[in-house]
Design a protein around this motif. Structure first.
Motif, PDB file in Angstrom:
ATOM      1  N   LEU A 143       0.720  -1.206   0.025  1.00 12.98           N
ATOM      2  CA  LEU A 143      -0.003   0.058   0.056  1.00 12.98           C
ATOM      3  C   LEU A 143       0.945   1.069  -0.224  1.00 12.98           C
ATOM      4  N   LEU A 144       2.053   1.113   0.396  1.00 13.71           N
ATOM      5  CA  LEU A 144       2.853   2.338   0.761  1.00 13.71           C
ATOM      6  C   LEU A 144       3.965   2.477  -0.463  1.00 13.71           C
ATOM      7  N   ASP A 154       5.343   9.468  -3.947  1.00 14.95           N
ATOM      8  CA  ASP A 154       4.945   8.682  -2.799  1.00 14.95           C
ATOM      9  C   ASP A 154       3.484   8.431  -2.743  1.00 14.95           C
ATOM     10  N   ARG A 155       3.093   7.479  -1.971  1.00 15.62           N
ATOM     11  CA  ARG A 155       1.651   6.859  -1.832  1.00 15.62           C
ATOM     12  C   ARG A 155       1.199   7.576  -0.472  1.00 15.62           C
ATOM     13  N   VAL A 169       1.343   8.521   4.744  1.00 17.11           N
ATOM     14  CA  VAL A 169       2.255   8.887   3.575  1.00 17.11           C
ATOM     15  C   VAL A 169       3.467   8.022   3.550  1.00 17.11           C
ATOM     16  N   GLY A 170       3.719   7.574   2.549  1.00 15.27           N
ATOM     17  CA  GLY A 170       4.959   6.822   2.130  1.00 15.27           C
ATOM     18  C   GLY A 170       5.816   7.525   1.247  1.00 15.27           C
ATOM     19  N   ALA A 171       6.992   7.710   1.302  1.00 10.90           N
ATOM     20  CA  ALA A 171       8.049   8.409   0.276  1.00 10.90           C
ATOM     21  C   ALA A 171       9.074   7.676   0.373  1.00 10.90           C
ATOM     22  N   VAL A 187       7.762   6.342   6.199  1.00 13.54           N
ATOM     23  CA  VAL A 187       6.333   6.508   6.222  1.00 13.54           C
ATOM     24  C   VAL A 187       5.944   7.295   7.670  1.00 13.54           C
ATOM     25  N   LEU A 188       5.136   8.399   7.398  1.00 11.21           N
ATOM     26  CA  LEU A 188       4.542   9.144   8.385  1.00 11.21           C
ATOM     27  C   LEU A 188       3.154   8.968   8.373  1.00 11.21           C
TER      28      LEU A 188
END
Length: 649
Positions: A143-144, A154-155, A169-171, A187-188
């Protein structure tokens, strides 16, 4: 119902209809516009709430990009100065600074290099089953980010966790200059808790709740709708699905569905508003209707007062005057039956009285026509009686003179004188023959005297009988005549016999006369009328100085007022009639003859024909060009009965 009551009823009905119509229009148009305005504002505020969540996610994404594109983060993922990086940057204050609850440094196989989850309100660490401390499950990692070592964007999105929904949020982690391949994934995460939702609602002035689909965990907060109305075109451009609106009592409940990071429906964003705008619209509509009702009431009252002064009162006075002239009463009794049999208002009463007056006028007209006919007949009889009595007067005088002369003959004395002469001449033979002659003459004279007296008595009786005949004729002329079936050809033939100059004036009867139907009338009177017309035409021809002339009689059938009439034309080539005299020749006492005969001819003819249901008029092209008398008589109708055929006059 009186006329004023009807007017009040009509005005009230019209005002009520206008009020109801305006109420429908205002509620359907103005009220609906207020409701649409309220709905659009509610949708606008709901969209602003959704935008607030999106903006917060964008802010979180911006923080993730800052940390992921930092050389220290890249070095940390490479194992350089790891403890120093953790001690200096991955403390609770860093979480508070960027307002995140979760920060994970992951390798592409899901291994957790470092991870931390904090409750920002208490500062305590938290555990989430969805984010283990050693390695993320492949489905969660997918998912990320997709694919190890790929530099993909980013996702971000919403992820449902055991502690509530979270913005995630994944970057990919890169060097600041972008060189080299990504070292891992940063991941935040930030919980969508009540505090964040309240803060976002205050920012956009649109309070809302976020609940998983099928649940309601947050209390409903009601507020007034604010903000500008967004058009459908703006919504279409944003690609956002229009929220659903549910009306519950005095509130509008607007729901928007938010999808999770995988694209599945996850949360329901709900805003709740008091329906103050529609309530204000309804109040305004009701206020306008109340004002309109007042205006209509005042206007109707003014119209009623004007109608009462200019129409109703004059009509009422006219009705009272009509009823007074008729001897009826005004009021309820007159309304129910005394004037018009069931008439309900002044108009109906006046209408009934008008019809009654027309019937009375028609009856009076018929009586006047009949009276005029009898008056003309009486005038004719009076004229005839006067003329004949004038002719009988010299005869009576002469008879009286003859009777007086006979009385003065003294036959007794003459007989005595003859006796003395006979006695004196008894001894004279030469006088015997003379005496015998005288005695014979005396005897003849006595016999003649007796005969003359008898004849005079007979003549006197006959004169008395003639006077009795004229008296009886006059009495008969005033009696009601019976309508007869008349053949106009026979009447014309009888009238033609009255010509005095039959050798100079000829009558030509058109062949079509014999085909005309029979008419209704009085045979004797019609013969006198036709005779008068023929004699007048003859006199007009002779008065024109002509030695010969012609009278044409023609006819046809015409229809007048739905009734068939026989129309006869008596046309002569005499002296004609001046145009200014055409309207006067039927007046009583008027005559065009040089020696006036009383002027009852054409006047009597007109009255007689009117009494038979017909009429007469004259036409002429001018002096010296002849004239035409037009006579109309009603056609005799045939009435069929069950077993016989009867001709009705």
């Amino acid at each position: 119902m009186r006329l004023i009551h009807r007017v009040i009823f009509i005005l009230s009905a019209a005002a009520f209809a206008m009020l109801v119509g305006n109420a429908l229009i205002l509620h359907l148009l103005v009220g609906e516009e207020f409701k649409n305005l309220e709905s659009e504002l509610a949708v606008r505020n709901a969209n602003r709430a959704v935008d607030a969540v999106s903006n917060n996610l964008a802010h979180l994404r911006s923080s993730a990009m800052d940390w992921a594109a930092w050389d220290s983060s890249y070095a940390f993922m490479q194992g350089e100065n790891a403890q120093e990086f953790v001690d200096q940057n991955l403390m609770f204050q860093s979480f508070q600074g960027i307002q995140v609850n979760l920060m994970y440094f992951l390798r592409y196989d899901g291994t957790v290099v470092w991870g931390g989850i904090y409750d920002l309100a208490t500062g305590e660490t938290m555990d989430l089953p969805e984010f283990p401390s050693d390695r993320l499950p492949p489905d969660r990692l997918a998912l990320l980010h997709e694919g190890e070592g790929e530099d993909e964007p980013d996702r971000s999105g919403i992820m449902l966790t055991g502690k509530g929904p979270m913005l995630v949020v994944g970057a990919p982690i890169h060097r600041a200059d972008g060189t080299g391949s990504a070292a891992g994934i940063l991941v935040l995460g930030r919980f969508l808790d009540n505090g964040l939702i309240d803060r976002l609602g205050r920012q956009v002035h649109a309070r809302f709740t976020l609940d998983p689909i099928g649940q309601r965990q947050s209390p409903i907060k009601v507020q007034e709708p604010t903000g500008e109305i967004s058009t459908d075109e703006e919504e279409d451009r944003s690609g956002r699905e229009r929220p659903s609106i549910v009306v519950e009592g005095g509130q509008l409940r607007v729901r928007s569905v938010l999808q999770d990071i995988a694209g599945s429906p996850a949360l329901v964003l709900e805003t709740n508003y008091a329906r103050s705008i529609s309530a204000a619209g309804d109040s305004m509509v009701n206020y306008v209707l109340a004002l309109m009702g007042g205006v209509l009431g005042i206007t109707g009252l003014a119209i009623l007062l004007m109608l009462n002064g200019t129409v109703l009162k004059p009509v009422a006075r006219l009705m009272d005057r009509v009823l007074e002239a008729r001897g009826a009463t005004s009021g309820p009794k007159a309304e129910k039956g005394d004037s018009g049999e069931g008439a309900s208002d002044e108009i109906a009463i006046l209408s009934a009285e008008f019809e009654r007056t027309l019937a009375q006028l028609e009856e009076t007209r018929n009586r006047l026509v009949e009276q005029s006919f009898y008056t003309g007949a009486a005038e004719l009889v009076g004229g005839m009686t006067h003329n004949v009595r004038n002719a009988l007067t010299p005869i009576s005088i002469k008879l009286w003179h003859i009777g007086r002369a006979l009385d003065m003959a003294h036959l007794d004395k003459m007989e005595a004188a003859v006796a003395k002469v006979a006695e004196a001449a008894a001894d004279r033979r030469d006088c015997e023959l003379a005496v015998t002659y005288l005695k014979a003459c005396m005897e003849h004279l006595r016999t003649s005297h007796s005969t003359i007296e008898t004849d005079l008595s007979v003549i006197g009786d006959q004169a008395t009988h003639i006077e009795q005949i004229f008296y009886d004729h006059e009495r008969f002329s005033r009696a009601k005549r019976q309508v007869e079936t008349i053949d106009v050809v026979g009447v014309i033939e009888e009238a033609s016999k009255l010509l005095q100059h039959g050798d100079a004036v000829k009558i030509e009867v058109a062949p079509g006369i014999g085909k005309l139907p029979q008419v209704r009338g009085h045979h004797v009177v019609l013969t006198q009328v036709f005779g008068n017309l023929v004699v007048n035409a003859e006199e007009a021809i002779m008065a024109g100085g002509r030695t010969a002339g012609k009278i044409m009689i023609d006819g046809k059938v015409v229809t007048t007022d739905g009734s068939d009439m026989v129309e006869l034309h008596f046309t002569d080539d005499g002296q004609g009639i001046p145009e200014d005299k055409l309207d006067r020749i039927f007046e009583r006492g008027y005559s065009t003859r040089r020696a006036h005969s009383g002027g009852i001819g054409l006047h009597w003819c007109a009255n007689s024909l009117a009494g038979m249901g017909g009429g007469i008029w004259a036409t002429s092209e001018g002096v010296g060009r002849g004239a035409t008398m037009v006579v109309r008589l009603p056609v005799k109708k045939r009435v069929f009965k069950f077993d016989e055929l009867r001709e009705s006059a």
